[in-house]
Design a protein around this motif. Structure first.
Motif, PDB file in Angstrom:
ATOM      1  N   LYS A  68       0.844  -1.294   0.009  1.00 39.86           N
ATOM      2  CA  LYS A  68       0.145  -0.056  -0.047  1.00 39.86           C
ATOM      3  C   LYS A  68       0.900   1.342  -0.095  1.00 39.86           C
ATOM      4  N   GLU A  69       2.038   1.278   0.830  1.00 38.01           N
ATOM      5  CA  GLU A  69       2.752   2.090   0.780  1.00 38.01           C
ATOM      6  C   GLU A  69       3.477   2.690  -0.341  1.00 38.01           C
ATOM      7  N   ILE A  70       4.064   1.602  -0.996  1.00 43.08           N
ATOM      8  CA  ILE A  70       4.765   1.906  -2.321  1.00 43.08           C
ATOM      9  C   ILE A  70       3.931   2.123  -3.424  1.00 43.08           C
ATOM     10  N   THR A  71       2.676   1.383  -3.768  1.00 41.16           N
ATOM     11  CA  THR A  71       1.827   1.680  -4.682  1.00 41.16           C
ATOM     12  C   THR A  71       0.846   2.882  -4.708  1.00 41.16           C
ATOM     13  N   GLN A  72       0.572   3.224  -3.349  1.00 41.48           N
ATOM     14  CA  GLN A  72      -0.508   4.373  -3.202  1.00 41.48           C
ATOM     15  C   GLN A  72      -1.781   3.973  -3.596  1.00 41.48           C
ATOM     16  N   GLN A  73      -2.040   2.631  -3.671  1.00 42.78           N
ATOM     17  CA  GLN A  73      -3.610   2.144  -4.128  1.00 42.78           C
ATOM     18  C   GLN A  73      -4.094   1.015  -3.194  1.00 42.78           C
ATOM     19  N   ASN A  74      -5.138   0.520  -3.688  1.00 39.27           N
ATOM     20  CA  ASN A  74      -5.756  -0.581  -2.936  1.00 39.27           C
ATOM     21  C   ASN A  74      -4.769  -1.928  -3.142  1.00 39.27           C
ATOM     22  N   PRO A  75      -4.190  -2.237  -2.252  1.00 33.43           N
ATOM     23  CA  PRO A  75      -2.913  -3.291  -2.166  1.00 33.43           C
ATOM     24  C   PRO A  75      -3.634  -4.805  -2.508  1.00 33.43           C
ATOM     25  N   ASP A  76      -4.852  -4.830  -2.223  1.00 34.93           N
ATOM     26  CA  ASP A  76      -5.643  -6.473  -2.283  1.00 34.93           C
ATOM     27  C   ASP A  76      -5.468  -7.113  -3.470  1.00 34.93           C
ATOM     28  N   PRO A  77      -5.493  -6.386  -4.663  1.00 32.24           N
ATOM     29  CA  PRO A  77      -5.401  -7.154  -6.005  1.00 32.24           C
ATOM     30  C   PRO A  77      -3.968  -7.552  -6.351  1.00 32.24           C
ATOM     31  N   PHE A  78      -2.968  -7.202  -5.414  1.00 34.23           N
ATOM     32  CA  PHE A  78      -1.579  -7.127  -5.601  1.00 34.23           C
ATOM     33  C   PHE A  78      -1.024  -8.313  -4.732  1.00 34.23           C
ATOM     34  N   ILE A  79      -1.574  -8.437  -3.699  1.00 34.80           N
ATOM     35  CA  ILE A  79      -1.026  -9.123  -2.647  1.00 34.80           C
ATOM     36  C   ILE A  79      -1.079 -10.834  -3.019  1.00 34.80           C
ATOM     37  N   PRO A  80      -1.884 -11.442  -3.612  1.00 33.07           N
ATOM     38  CA  PRO A  80      -1.425 -12.772  -3.657  1.00 33.07           C
ATOM     39  C   PRO A  80      -0.435 -13.086  -4.562  1.00 33.07           C
ATOM     40  N   PHE A  81      -0.003 -12.134  -5.708  1.00 30.50           N
ATOM     41  CA  PHE A  81       1.031 -12.443  -6.426  1.00 30.50           C
ATOM     42  C   PHE A  81       2.400 -11.754  -5.777  1.00 30.50           C
ATOM     43  N   LEU A  82       2.525 -10.892  -5.293  1.00 28.28           N
ATOM     44  CA  LEU A  82       3.522 -10.203  -4.620  1.00 28.28           C
ATOM     45  C   LEU A  82       4.013 -10.796  -3.187  1.00 28.28           C
ATOM     46  N   GLY A  83       2.971 -11.319  -2.546  1.00 27.62           N
ATOM     47  CA  GLY A  83       2.859 -12.279  -1.393  1.00 27.62           C
ATOM     48  C   GLY A  83       3.666 -13.545  -1.530  1.00 27.62           C
ATOM     49  N   THR A  84       3.284 -14.226  -2.698  1.00 25.91           N
ATOM     50  CA  THR A  84       3.586 -15.573  -3.027  1.00 25.91           C
ATOM     51  C   THR A  84       5.080 -15.506  -3.558  1.00 25.91           C
ATOM     52  N   LEU A  85       5.613 -14.248  -4.285  1.00 28.16           N
ATOM     53  CA  LEU A  85       6.896 -14.124  -4.579  1.00 28.16           C
ATOM     54  C   LEU A  85       7.892 -14.094  -3.299  1.00 28.16           C
ATOM     55  N   PHE A  86       7.401 -13.073  -2.538  1.00 25.77           N
ATOM     56  CA  PHE A  86       8.261 -12.869  -1.369  1.00 25.77           C
ATOM     57  C   PHE A  86       8.534 -14.260  -0.553  1.00 25.77           C
ATOM     58  N   LEU A  87       7.323 -14.643  -0.217  1.00 25.67           N
ATOM     59  CA  LEU A  87       7.308 -16.020   0.633  1.00 25.67           C
ATOM     60  C   LEU A  87       8.217 -17.191   0.108  1.00 25.67           C
ATOM     61  N   PHE A  88       8.169 -17.200  -1.266  1.00 24.80           N
ATOM     62  CA  PHE A  88       9.040 -18.288  -2.161  1.00 24.80           C
ATOM     63  C   PHE A  88      10.405 -18.032  -1.881  1.00 24.80           C
ATOM     64  N   ILE A  89      10.736 -16.826  -2.099  1.00 25.69           N
ATOM     65  CA  ILE A  89      12.018 -16.347  -2.183  1.00 25.69           C
ATOM     66  C   ILE A  89      12.722 -16.406  -0.680  1.00 25.69           C
ATOM     67  N   SER A  90      11.650 -15.888   0.198  1.00 27.46           N
ATOM     68  CA  SER A  90      12.096 -15.879   1.503  1.00 27.46           C
ATOM     69  C   SER A  90      12.532 -17.183   2.277  1.00 27.46           C
ATOM     70  N   VAL A  91      11.522 -18.110   1.963  1.00 33.09           N
ATOM     71  CA  VAL A  91      11.720 -19.426   2.502  1.00 33.09           C
ATOM     72  C   VAL A  91      12.821 -19.945   1.933  1.00 33.09           C
ATOM     73  N   SER A  92      13.157 -19.942   0.585  1.00 34.28           N
ATOM     74  CA  SER A  92      14.030 -20.808  -0.217  1.00 34.28           C
ATOM     75  C   SER A  92      15.543 -20.512   0.349  1.00 34.28           C
ATOM     76  N   ASN A  93      15.668 -19.102   0.810  1.00 36.55           N
ATOM     77  CA  ASN A  93      16.891 -18.588   1.333  1.00 36.55           C
ATOM     78  C   ASN A  93      16.864 -18.828   2.754  1.00 36.55           C
ATOM     79  N   LEU A  94      15.814 -19.018   3.539  1.00 30.91           N
ATOM     80  CA  LEU A  94      15.988 -19.148   4.916  1.00 30.91           C
ATOM     81  C   LEU A  94      16.685 -20.517   5.125  1.00 30.91           C
ATOM     82  N   LEU A  95      16.116 -21.585   4.225  1.00 31.60           N
ATOM     83  CA  LEU A  95      16.330 -22.927   4.572  1.00 31.60           C
ATOM     84  C   LEU A  95      17.695 -23.343   4.123  1.00 31.60           C
ATOM     85  N   ALA A  96      18.527 -22.216   3.757  1.00 30.53           N
ATOM     86  CA  ALA A  96      19.878 -22.598   3.457  1.00 30.53           C
ATOM     87  C   ALA A  96      20.774 -22.994   4.949  1.00 30.53           C
TER      88      ALA A  96
END
Length: 237
Positions: A68-96
């Protein structure tokens, strides 16, 4: 010493190869699915919620606030895609931190696939928000002669996303591997912890950049008369 998990073959049969990249990508996906199931199987809205649901709400709330802070828009349409990106990369790196594990993000094929997802998500969100004509019009700005350069810019930033994530994750793994050979145990442990921190930072940076690109594609500029109406409504209030 293998630079990329692509070169680590786990299983092969009749020309079919299962390398570390594919295997550990499946592992990360299964972990995310399991966590999602544990967090959503008993969703409640009462004062007492499960730890898994509380954990999920904290993560989603943080991602929602950042988008919401970055887009200055309603974040709900973007959360499924961007949240999945972040969680996948984060968990991938954390399991190292697990011995024998190879982060899929240390493979250029994985980071390229993630960057390609962002590449296609940008026009999809942009067209959905502004319409096809208004979205593709920006390629002709500030003049029609800039169209080739604007197209090249889209491809170059996709390449930059893939190479940046791959380079940082791969270099961190190589540094730890080299230190394990030439130094005592203490220094590699410190570097491993630093590598985990860098991995989380890279997950954040990749997602933020994707958010910025999507925000740029979906931002609707207000016409002068719309701006005047908004200012007039504020004065009346």
């Amino acid at each position: 010493m293998e630079i990329s998990p692509d070169a680590i073959i786990i299983y092969q049969w009749n020309g079919i190869h299962l390398n570390a990249t594919i295997l550990f990508t499946w592992v990360v996906m299964l972990i995310l699915i399991l966590i999602s199931w544990l967090a959503t199987r008993n969703l409640t809205i009462g004062p007492k919620i499960s730890r898994w649901q509380n954990f999920l709400e904290v993560i989603v709330g943080y991602i929602r606030q950042q988008v919401k802070e970055i887009t200055q828009q309603n974040p709900d349409p973007f959360i499924p895609f961007l949240g999945t990106l972040f969680l996948f990369i984060s968990v991938s790196n954390l399991l190292a931190i697990i011995p024998g594990y190879q982060a899929p993000t240390g493979s250029l094929s994985t980071t390229s696939a993630l960057a390609i997802c962002v590449f296609f998500a940008i026009p999809i969100f942009g067209i959905a928000k502004k319409g096809a004509l208004a979205y593709f019009k920006h390629y002709l700005e500030p003049s029609i002669f800039m169209a080739p350069f604007n197209v090249i810019g889209d491809f170059s930033r996709t390449l930059a996303l893939a190479v940046r994530l791959f380079g940082n994750v791969m270099s961190g793994s190589l540094i730890v591997a080299v230190l394990l050979i030439i130094t005592p145990l203490f220094i590699p442990i410190v570097m491993q912890v630093l590598g985990l921190l860098i991995g989380q930072i890279q997950a954040y940076i990749f997602t933020v950049l994707a958010t910025v690109y999507i925000a740029s594609a979906t931002r609707v500029e207000n016409k002068p008369e719309q701006i005047e109406q908004k200012e007039g409504s504020k004065e009346n209030e």
